[in-house]
Design an enzyme around this catalytic site. Structure first.
Site, short mmCIF file in Angstrom:
data_model
loop_
_atom_site.label_atom_id
_atom_site.label_comp_id
_atom_site.label_asym_id
_atom_site.label_seq_id
_atom_site.Cartn_x
_atom_site.Cartn_y
_atom_site.Cartn_z
N THR A 87 0.85 -1.19 0.00
CA THR A 87 0.00 0.00 0.00
C THR A 87 0.88 1.23 0.00
O THR A 87 1.58 1.51 0.98
CB THR A 87 -0.92 0.01 1.23
OG1 THR A 87 -1.71 -1.17 1.25
CG2 THR A 87 -1.84 1.23 1.20
N LYS A 169 -6.75 0.91 -3.87
CA LYS A 169 -6.38 0.41 -2.53
C LYS A 169 -6.53 1.52 -1.50
O LYS A 169 -6.94 1.28 -0.35
CB LYS A 169 -4.94 -0.11 -2.54
CG LYS A 169 -4.48 -0.70 -1.20
CD LYS A 169 -5.31 -1.91 -0.79
CE LYS A 169 -4.96 -2.44 0.60
NZ LYS A 169 -3.60 -2.97 0.70
N LYS A 237 0.01 4.60 8.56
CA LYS A 237 0.58 4.80 7.22
C LYS A 237 -0.52 4.87 6.17
O LYS A 237 -0.55 5.80 5.35
CB LYS A 237 1.53 3.65 6.88
CG LYS A 237 2.00 3.65 5.42
CD LYS A 237 2.87 2.45 5.11
CE LYS A 237 2.11 1.15 5.04
NZ LYS A 237 1.33 1.02 3.79
#
Length: 509
Positions: A87, A169, A237
């Site tokens: 990701t 994503k 994150k």
């Protein structure tokens, strides 16, 4: 994923590498067909036509694929297919793909969902984008990783350009992170209201309010010390990527912003390495919201260091600077925090930013910053300890660049004189130039100093470096993005987009 590929029997050799040498040894001794343990990432690339990267973040991807100057490493062979499954931000995926394409390396931006267990079962959900050539080369690998259709394995072909897979994503992780927080919020509400949270879990999982995340993470929230299947810190994150991309595109994501604050509160409380379901501890401890900055501070602390304040995200760090992106929703107040290094502040809220600035022990003071205003704070020796409340109706966006060390090479007292560069700030340890390029405009100059670029207005730029333009690349920049630059002999930059590109170049002295 390596075990899944080897177990399929499809490939003569599957080279596996991990920084944990114990995992590499176990893979090589697994008895699976063609399973070979490699001693380095380079060995994997030299012995493979298709390479799957499954790393923690884009910094690790950068270290594997590119050298210190950002160029593809020499061992990357032409027509090798690189499948990137982590990701990362869409802009990074796009930039990485462009650099690899310049060397003839095929790149598939293919983040996955499913976790280690489904990876081993060939039941991953893959969100991929890239060229037809990249899809063609990667097809045998992707088929194996998504072969278990009964367990929801599926390959989604998103588009033909790197970055599109990561966009999908990113949207997925927005939902996942928010769903985990709402699951925690609901279960804690039930518990604090005198209900049995386990009973509520049974009710919701059989009713319309259920979601996959509630069903999966809610079960682990009911456990006192669940196994760590996905670390809580990962969502800092991932939701950070959502926040950054939304800021650059001026897209409101208030629920994602609040979820990010909640995960950051959990990390600051020492729970970052726990399973992500344990974000429920934030609600149980009543540390959410941040409407008052004292809420959520570690016990016994009057303030935290700026890098530990949840709204200040470190986006770059080296020996010369620490760059923090400051972002939080309207009405929210930061924790009381301390700035100990001299700092440049770039304010990027349009048309202006309105805040309440409260110094430790003092009454709050109103302050306004114009869009694109640059300030310099002298904090070394006399630290600034304060908290900020966002009084605008927009997400706060500021780049805080600490001037921690002077570089070994400086250009002297005379400022840079170059086309389209306007000197807007001068201090003993830095200078700031404003660069503005309309569509089709370009300049060529020598950046003979260490510098930090901060983007004010997004744009499409073509950059050539070196006397003969030996390195040429196209870059898509968005508001709030930064880039650290080392001295270059020649630098040519052209605006190839449709809008005006505007940025600041800060010279370290």
């Amino acid at each position: 994923m390596a075990k899944c590929l080897a177990a399929s029997g499809t490939f003569e050799t599957v080279n596996g590498y991990d920084k944990d040498h114990g995992k590499v040894f176990a893979f090589s001794q697994s008895g699976l067909k063609g399973a070979v343990g490699a001693s380095s990432a380079e060995e994997v690339f030299l012995g493979s036509n298709v390479v799957v990267l499954s790393l923690v973040n884009q910094a690790q991807i950068e270290s594997v694929l590119f050298d210190d100057s950002g160029n593809p490493k020499p061992f990357l062979k032409k027509e090798t297919a690189v499948i990137q499954t982590s990701t990362v931000s869409p802009s990074y995926a796009e930039h990485a793909g462009a650099r690899l394409a310049s060397k003839g390396v095929l790149f598939l931006d293919a983040p996955v969902s499913g976790g280690p267990r489904r990876a081993g079962d060939g039941a991953l959900v893959v969100m991929a984008s890239g060229s037809e050539e990249a899809f063609g080369a990667a097809d045998p690998v992707l088929k194996v990783l998504t072969a278990n259709v009964k367990a929801s394995g599926v390959l989604h072909k998103i588009g033909s350009h790197p970055g599109q897979g990561s966009t999908a994503k990113m949207a997925h992780q927005l939902l996942a992170g928010v769903h985990i927080c709402t699951a925690a919020e609901a279960l804690n509400l039930a518990k604090q209201s005198g209900l049995d949270p386990a009973q509520l879990y049974d009710i919701v999982t059989a009713a319309a309010g259920n979601s996959w995340m509630f069903s999966d993470r809610g079960k682990r929230m009911l456990q006192k010390e669940p196994d760590v299947l996905s670390a809580l810190s990962i969502f800092i994150k991932d939701l950070g990527i959502v926040s950054e991309e939304a800021d650059r595109q001026s897209v409101p994501v208030p629920l994602a912003a609040r979820a990010l604050q909640t995960f950051r509160s959990a990390q600051q409380s020492g729970w970052g390495a726990l399973d992500d379901s344990q974000v429920i501890r934030v609600y149980e401890s009543k540390l959410t919201g941040h409407q008052e900055s004292s809420e959520g501070l570690p016990p016994g602390k009057e303030f935290v260091e700026v890098a530990d304040e949840p709204s200040h995200l470190t986006v770059f760090k080296n020996e010369f600077t620490t760059v923090l992106k400051v972002s939080f929703p309207p009405g929210v107040t930061t924790w009381m925090h301390r700035h100990s290094e001299d700092s440049l502040y770039f304010f990027l809220v349009e048309p202006e930013l309105h805040v309440l600035n409260e110094l430790l022990g003092c009454a709050p003071v109103e302050d306004k910053m114009e869009f694109g205003e640059v300030r310099f704070g002298t904090h070394r020796g006399t630290p600034l300890v304060h908290k900020i409340t966002n009084k605008t109706t927009q997400q706060m966006l500021c780049i805080d660049a600490e001037v921690t060390k002077s570089p070994p090479m400086v250009r002297g007292e005379k400022p840079l004189e170059a086309p389209f560069h306007e000197l807007v700030k001068t201090r003993d340890r830095c200078r700031v130039y404003r660069v503005l390029l309309k569509p089709g405009e370009s300049f060529q100059t020598v950046y003979d100093f260490f510098s930090l670029m901060v983007v004010k207005e997004r744009g499409e730029i073509e950059v050539s470096k070196g006397k003969d333009g030996f390195l040429k690349m196209k870059q898509s920049w968005k508001r709030g993005e930064v880039e650290w630059r080392e001295p270059a002999s020649e630098w040519r930059q052209e605006n190839i987009g449709q809008g005006t590109f505007e940025a600041f170049v800060a010279e370290w002295r």
